[in-house]
Design an enzyme around this catalytic site. Structure first.
Site, short mmCIF file in Angstrom:
data_model
loop_
_atom_site.label_atom_id
_atom_site.label_comp_id
_atom_site.label_asym_id
_atom_site.label_seq_id
_atom_site.Cartn_x
_atom_site.Cartn_y
_atom_site.Cartn_z
N ARG A 72 0.87 -1.25 -0.05
CA ARG A 72 0.02 -0.11 -0.07
C ARG A 72 0.88 1.26 0.05
O ARG A 72 0.50 2.42 -0.57
CB ARG A 72 -0.90 -0.12 1.38
CG ARG A 72 -1.83 -1.12 1.05
CD ARG A 72 -3.05 -1.00 2.19
NE ARG A 72 -3.63 0.34 2.23
CZ ARG A 72 -4.34 0.97 3.33
NH1 ARG A 72 -4.09 0.40 4.42
NH2 ARG A 72 -4.66 2.42 3.00
N ASN A 105 -7.71 10.02 5.44
CA ASN A 105 -6.70 9.47 4.50
C ASN A 105 -5.34 9.38 5.12
O ASN A 105 -5.02 10.25 5.64
CB ASN A 105 -6.93 9.91 3.22
CG ASN A 105 -8.03 9.81 2.37
OD1 ASN A 105 -9.05 8.91 3.09
ND2 ASN A 105 -8.57 10.58 1.40
N HIS A 122 -6.25 9.83 10.91
CA HIS A 122 -6.07 8.38 11.10
C HIS A 122 -4.48 7.91 10.67
O HIS A 122 -4.14 6.92 10.48
CB HIS A 122 -6.84 7.50 9.98
CG HIS A 122 -8.31 7.52 10.57
ND1 HIS A 122 -9.04 7.09 9.63
CD2 HIS A 122 -8.92 7.85 11.61
CE1 HIS A 122 -10.44 7.27 10.18
NE2 HIS A 122 -10.26 7.60 11.38
P1 OAD Z 1 -14.89 3.98 2.90
O1 OAD Z 1 -14.28 3.06 1.78
O2 OAD Z 1 -15.61 3.26 3.82
O3 OAD Z 1 -15.76 5.10 1.83
C1 OAD Z 1 -15.43 5.58 0.92
C2 OAD Z 1 -16.55 6.30 0.10
O4 OAD Z 1 -16.15 7.11 -0.89
C3 OAD Z 1 -18.01 5.55 -0.24
O5 OAD Z 1 -19.15 6.35 0.35
C4 OAD Z 1 -17.79 5.66 -1.69
O6 OAD Z 1 -19.16 5.75 -2.21
C5 OAD Z 1 -16.93 7.08 -1.90
N1 OAD Z 1 -16.37 7.11 -3.14
C6 OAD Z 1 -16.03 6.29 -3.98
N2 OAD Z 1 -15.38 6.84 -5.10
C7 OAD Z 1 -15.35 8.09 -4.95
C8 OAD Z 1 -14.93 9.28 -5.75
N3 OAD Z 1 -14.18 9.10 -6.92
N4 OAD Z 1 -15.10 10.56 -5.22
C9 OAD Z 1 -15.99 10.81 -4.14
N5 OAD Z 1 -16.31 9.61 -3.34
C10 OAD Z 1 -16.14 8.53 -3.85
O7 OAD Z 1 -13.71 5.18 3.19
P2 OAD Z 1 -13.76 5.92 4.50
O8 OAD Z 1 -15.11 6.56 4.86
O9 OAD Z 1 -12.57 7.08 4.30
O10 OAD Z 1 -9.31 3.66 8.30
O11 OAD Z 1 -13.26 5.01 5.86
C11 OAD Z 1 -13.14 5.44 6.88
C12 OAD Z 1 -11.92 4.77 7.55
O12 OAD Z 1 -12.04 3.29 7.68
C13 OAD Z 1 -10.38 4.94 6.92
O13 OAD Z 1 -9.92 6.11 7.34
C14 OAD Z 1 -9.74 3.71 7.08
C15 OAD Z 1 -10.72 2.65 7.08
O14 OAD Z 1 -10.87 1.46 7.95
C16 OAD Z 1 -8.01 3.84 8.49
O15 OAD Z 1 -7.10 3.65 7.62
C17 OAD Z 1 -7.43 4.11 10.08
#
Ligand code: OAD
Length: 247
Positions: A72, A105, A122
């Site tokens: 990663r 992120n 994070h």
């Molecule tokens: P998720 O993977 O849970 O959610 C990603 C979101 O991005 C989803 O709602 C998608 O619909 C949206 N998405 C996808 N492509 C997109 C694009 N091109 N533009 C805008 N949105 C888009 O990711 P997070 O909510 O960031 O923890 O997850 C939260 C945490 O869970 C992360 O920080 C990570 C993970 O475990 C750590 O790394 C500590």
């Protein structure tokens, strides 16, 4: 995307004295970095977070977890900020002191797009830290570890781990406090590319809303926090942010 919603949001951002932006993995999706919870492409649809993103998982199989993060890390190094990151960088340069950018992120694409003061909830995937608290004075530096998978302290055997927040761990309290302060005190909160499944970041939109802030979400799909927003723009970060944040 509804044209009137976009126009209203753009007007509110133009008039805002303070803009709060929270980003999640979707922000970097168009840079080629996988999200976590998207059904087909999300990391957690192929990998078990308990094994790869927890202290227990790391202690159980340090080499496996180290190798997964090494891959990663390489992916992040090879990625470039997309048009959404660049729009946020340009906005901060054009309107100094207005933007508080908070990200879940662990990549550095906001920083490389110019938002060097991004609040990181994070951690930082490129950062190395010791698994256990070092008992020595002065503490051994993680950078002195002997190479390995993972690198290890030659003196005490401590292992190096990536500097990200794993499940079950506390977020950096200063970063959380700064994010909450900014969410409460801003004029407009823009929540980009997060599923809203992980707390406390997921609570920032409703915190802002409770303090009378106008909240908008940018996401191509539904999220768990859509109801916290006055407007939801259905589009991607790289499509929606450049016209939204342009003068
Ligand atoms: P998720 O993977 O849970 O959610 C990603 C979101 O991005 C989803 O709602 C998608 O619909 C949206 N998405 C996808 N492509 C997109 C694009 N091109 N533009 C805008 N949105 C888009 O990711 P997070 O909510 O960031 O923890 O997850 C939260 C945490 O869970 C992360 O920080 C990570 C993970 O475990 C750590 O790394 C500590």
């Amino acid at each position: 995307m509804r044209e009137d919603a976009h126009t209203e949001l753009k007007g509110r951002i133009a008039a805002a004295r303070s803009l709060f932006v929270l980003t999640g993995a979707g922000m970097s999706a168009e840079s080629g970095i996988a999200t976590f919870r998207d059904a087909m492409t999300g990391l957690w649809s192929h990998f078990d977070p308990a094994q790869l993103a927890s202290e227990q998982g790391f202690r159980a199989d340090p080499a496996r977890v180290w190798d997964w993060y090494a891959e990663r890390r390489a992916g992040v190094r090879a990625a470039q900020p997309n048009a959404g990151h660049l729009a946020l960088g340009a906005f901060a340069r054009r309107r100094p002191g207005v933007l508080t950018l908070v990200s879940q992120n662990v990549d550095d694409l906001h920083q490389r797009a110019g938002n060097t003061d991004t609040i990181r909830l994070h951690g930082d995937i490129q950062h190395d830290q010791w698994l256990d608290r070092c008992a020595r004075t002065p503490a051994c530096a993680a950078s002195e570890a002997q190479p390995g998978r993972p690198p290890q302290c030659a003196r005490c055997g401590n292992l190096v781990r990536p500097g990200v927040v794993w499940f079950g761990e506390m977020l950096p309290p200063d970063a959380v406090a700064a994010a909450e302060r900014a969410a409460r005190g801003c004029d407009v909160a823009l929540i980009v590319g997060t599923s809203g499944a992980v707390w406390p970041a997921a609570g920032l939109a409703s915190l802002a809303r409770r303090h009378g802030v106008w909240v908008a979400i940018v996401n191509p799909s539904t999220s768990e926090i859509d109801e916290d927003a006055q407007v939801v723009l259905r589009g991607t970060a790289a499509q929606v942010l450049p016209p939204l944040l342009a003068p």
